[in-house]
Motif scaffolding. Sequence first.
Motif, PDB file in Angstrom:
ATOM      1  N   MET A   1       0.838  -1.188   0.000  1.00 22.75           N
ATOM      2  CA  MET A   1       0.000   0.000   0.000  1.00 22.75           C
ATOM      3  C   MET A   1       0.872   1.236   0.000  1.00 22.75           C
ATOM      4  SD  MET A   1      -3.053   0.581  -0.183  1.00 22.75           S
ATOM      5  CE  MET A   1      -4.332   1.698   0.048  1.00 22.75           C
ATOM      6  N   TYR A   2       0.425   2.296  -0.658  1.00 25.59           N
ATOM      7  CA  TYR A   2       1.200   3.519  -0.764  1.00 25.59           C
ATOM      8  C   TYR A   2       0.610   4.618   0.104  1.00 25.59           C
ATOM      9  CZ  TYR A   2       3.482   1.377  -4.732  1.00 25.59           C
ATOM     10  OH  TYR A   2       4.203   0.548  -5.535  1.00 25.59           O
ATOM     11  N   ASP A   3       1.489   5.442   0.633  1.00 25.36           N
ATOM     12  CA  ASP A   3       1.095   6.620   1.393  1.00 25.36           C
ATOM     13  C   ASP A   3       1.488   7.853   0.590  1.00 25.36           C
ATOM     14  OD1 ASP A   3       0.109   5.203   3.519  1.00 25.36           O
ATOM     15  OD2 ASP A   3       1.905   5.402   4.748  1.00 25.36           O
ATOM     16  N   ASP A   4       0.719   8.893   0.750  1.00 31.98           N
ATOM     17  CA  ASP A   4       0.997  10.176   0.109  1.00 31.98           C
ATOM     18  C   ASP A   4       2.007  10.972   0.927  1.00 31.98           C
ATOM     19  OD1 ASP A   4      -0.312  10.594  -2.221  1.00 31.98           O
ATOM     20  OD2 ASP A   4      -1.889  11.849  -1.384  1.00 31.98           O
ATOM     21  N   VAL A   5       2.941  11.579   0.255  1.00 36.09           N
ATOM     22  CA  VAL A   5       3.825  12.541   0.902  1.00 36.09           C
ATOM     23  C   VAL A   5       3.852  13.756  -0.001  1.00 36.09           C
ATOM     24  CG1 VAL A   5       6.181  13.061   1.611  1.00 36.09           C
ATOM     25  CG2 VAL A   5       5.267  10.780   1.958  1.00 36.09           C
ATOM     26  N   CYS A   6       3.441  14.897   0.526  1.00 32.65           N
ATOM     27  CA  CYS A   6       3.473  16.131  -0.255  1.00 32.65           C
ATOM     28  C   CYS A   6       4.864  16.720  -0.160  1.00 32.65           C
ATOM     29  CB  CYS A   6       2.454  17.126   0.286  1.00 32.65           C
ATOM     30  SG  CYS A   6       1.277  17.591  -0.951  1.00 32.65           S
ATOM     31  N   VAL A   7       5.465  17.003  -1.296  1.00 34.50           N
ATOM     32  CA  VAL A   7       6.812  17.537  -1.328  1.00 34.50           C
ATOM     33  C   VAL A   7       6.797  18.849  -2.087  1.00 34.50           C
ATOM     34  CG1 VAL A   7       9.178  17.114  -2.048  1.00 34.50           C
ATOM     35  CG2 VAL A   7       7.767  15.217  -1.270  1.00 34.50           C
ATOM     36  N   GLN A   8       6.993  19.941  -1.393  1.00 35.85           N
ATOM     37  CA  GLN A   8       7.151  21.299  -1.906  1.00 35.85           C
ATOM     38  C   GLN A   8       6.507  21.515  -3.278  1.00 35.85           C
ATOM     39  OE1 GLN A   8      11.188  22.685  -2.453  1.00 35.85           O
ATOM     40  NE2 GLN A   8      10.766  24.312  -1.031  1.00 35.85           N
ATOM     41  N   GLY A   9       5.377  22.127  -3.284  1.00 37.43           N
ATOM     42  CA  GLY A   9       4.708  22.436  -4.538  1.00 37.43           C
ATOM     43  C   GLY A   9       3.548  21.491  -4.791  1.00 37.43           C
ATOM     44  N   PRO A  10       3.062  21.482  -6.010  1.00 37.88           N
ATOM     45  CA  PRO A  10       1.877  20.694  -6.321  1.00 37.88           C
ATOM     46  C   PRO A  10       2.168  19.222  -6.573  1.00 37.88           C
ATOM     47  CG  PRO A  10       2.601  21.844  -8.271  1.00 37.88           C
ATOM     48  CD  PRO A  10       3.510  22.284  -7.146  1.00 37.88           C
ATOM     49  N   TYR A  14       4.355   9.182  -4.093  1.00 40.59           N
ATOM     50  CA  TYR A  14       3.729   8.020  -3.473  1.00 40.59           C
ATOM     51  C   TYR A  14       4.818   7.062  -3.003  1.00 40.59           C
ATOM     52  CZ  TYR A  14      -0.522   9.857  -5.428  1.00 40.59           C
ATOM     53  OH  TYR A  14      -1.582  10.672  -5.724  1.00 40.59           O
ATOM     54  N   LEU A  15       4.809   6.787  -1.712  1.00 44.03           N
ATOM     55  CA  LEU A  15       5.812   5.928  -1.109  1.00 44.03           C
ATOM     56  C   LEU A  15       5.157   4.719  -0.468  1.00 44.03           C
ATOM     57  CD1 LEU A  15       7.813   8.662   0.823  1.00 44.03           C
ATOM     58  CD2 LEU A  15       8.434   7.625  -1.350  1.00 44.03           C
ATOM     59  N   GLU A  16       5.897   3.634  -0.429  1.00 42.85           N
ATOM     60  CA  GLU A  16       5.440   2.495   0.350  1.00 42.85           C
ATOM     61  C   GLU A  16       5.548   2.880   1.818  1.00 42.85           C
ATOM     62  OE1 GLU A  16       7.912  -0.735  -0.872  1.00 42.85           O
ATOM     63  OE2 GLU A  16       7.040  -0.780  -2.878  1.00 42.85           O
ATOM     64  N   ARG A  17       4.738   2.278   2.650  1.00 41.33           N
ATOM     65  CA  ARG A  17       4.728   2.640   4.070  1.00 41.33           C
ATOM     66  C   ARG A  17       6.115   2.519   4.695  1.00 41.33           C
ATOM     67  NH1 ARG A  17      -0.841   0.358   4.552  1.00 41.33           N
ATOM     68  NH2 ARG A  17      -2.117   2.231   4.627  1.00 41.33           N
ATOM     69  N   ALA A  18       6.839   1.456   4.340  1.00 46.31           N
ATOM     70  CA  ALA A  18       8.176   1.260   4.904  1.00 46.31           C
ATOM     71  C   ALA A  18       9.110   2.402   4.480  1.00 46.31           C
ATOM     72  CB  ALA A  18       8.742  -0.080   4.459  1.00 46.31           C
ATOM     73  N   GLN A  19       8.971   2.870   3.247  1.00 47.61           N
ATOM     74  CA  GLN A  19       9.793   3.985   2.775  1.00 47.61           C
ATOM     75  C   GLN A  19       9.470   5.260   3.557  1.00 47.61           C
ATOM     76  OE1 GLN A  19       8.414   3.728  -1.270  1.00 47.61           O
ATOM     77  NE2 GLN A  19      10.399   2.941  -1.988  1.00 47.61           N
ATOM     78  N   LYS A  20       8.175   5.498   3.737  1.00 50.51           N
ATOM     79  CA  LYS A  20       7.748   6.690   4.460  1.00 50.51           C
ATOM     80  C   LYS A  20       8.250   6.645   5.903  1.00 50.51           C
ATOM     81  CE  LYS A  20       3.737   9.419   5.764  1.00 50.51           C
ATOM     82  NZ  LYS A  20       2.295   9.443   5.948  1.00 50.51           N
ATOM     83  N   LYS A  21       8.117   5.484   6.555  1.00 52.73           N
ATOM     84  CA  LYS A  21       8.587   5.356   7.934  1.00 52.73           C
ATOM     85  C   LYS A  21      10.093   5.586   8.026  1.00 52.73           C
ATOM     86  CE  LYS A  21       5.166   2.446  10.137  1.00 52.73           C
ATOM     87  NZ  LYS A  21       4.943   1.248  10.940  1.00 52.73           N
ATOM     88  N   ARG A  26      14.562   9.065   9.645  1.00 47.47           N
ATOM     89  CA  ARG A  26      15.790   9.802   9.317  1.00 47.47           C
ATOM     90  C   ARG A  26      15.591  11.300   9.516  1.00 47.47           C
ATOM     91  NH1 ARG A  26      20.980   8.465   7.246  1.00 47.47           N
ATOM     92  NH2 ARG A  26      19.985   6.442   7.369  1.00 47.47           N
ATOM     93  N   ALA A  27      14.399  11.795   9.208  1.00 47.48           N
ATOM     94  CA  ALA A  27      14.106  13.215   9.396  1.00 47.48           C
ATOM     95  C   ALA A  27      14.222  13.587  10.871  1.00 47.48           C
ATOM     96  CB  ALA A  27      12.716  13.545   8.860  1.00 47.48           C
ATOM     97  N   ARG A  28      13.694  12.754  11.745  1.00 47.02           N
ATOM     98  CA  ARG A  28      13.800  13.009  13.188  1.00 47.02           C
ATOM     99  C   ARG A  28      15.261  12.972  13.641  1.00 47.02           C
ATOM    100  NH1 ARG A  28       9.354   9.732  13.126  1.00 47.02           N
ATOM    101  NH2 ARG A  28      10.550   7.900  13.749  1.00 47.02           N
ATOM    102  N   GLU A  29      16.017  12.003  13.118  1.00 46.99           N
ATOM    103  CA  GLU A  29      17.415  11.841  13.517  1.00 46.99           C
ATOM    104  C   GLU A  29      18.291  13.016  13.071  1.00 46.99           C
ATOM    105  OE1 GLU A  29      17.461   6.949  13.204  1.00 46.99           O
ATOM    106  OE2 GLU A  29      18.402   8.147  11.630  1.00 46.99           O
ATOM    107  N   THR A  30      17.998  13.530  11.888  1.00 44.93           N
ATOM    108  CA  THR A  30      18.858  14.573  11.317  1.00 44.93           C
ATOM    109  C   THR A  30      18.329  15.983  11.528  1.00 44.93           C
ATOM    110  OG1 THR A  30      17.751  14.443   9.168  1.00 44.93           O
ATOM    111  CG2 THR A  30      19.684  13.016   9.506  1.00 44.93           C
TER     112      THR A  30
END
Length: 89
Positions: A1-10, A14-21, A26-30
Amino acid sequence: MYDDVCVQGPHRLYLERAQKKALEKRARETGKSVGQLVCEAINESYGVTRPIERPLSESDPLWSFAGAGESRETDISTNHDRYLYGSKE
């Protein structure tokens, strides 16, 4: 299943859940945003380079604009949008 991630702009990414997690972890770590991490990964994968930012030289013509205007207001640099476009109501 894919999750939406909005990235700057319109654009939508679409990422797999594992990719999003993994990105969110990594975002929290960095301390970077997910969008910033995605951009960095794309830049690295495709060899995209950003132009080198350099400070203005003393002879740059842009300096001729410094101090060109006058005002009685003392907060122009802070509230320039309000003076240019009006206050938000």
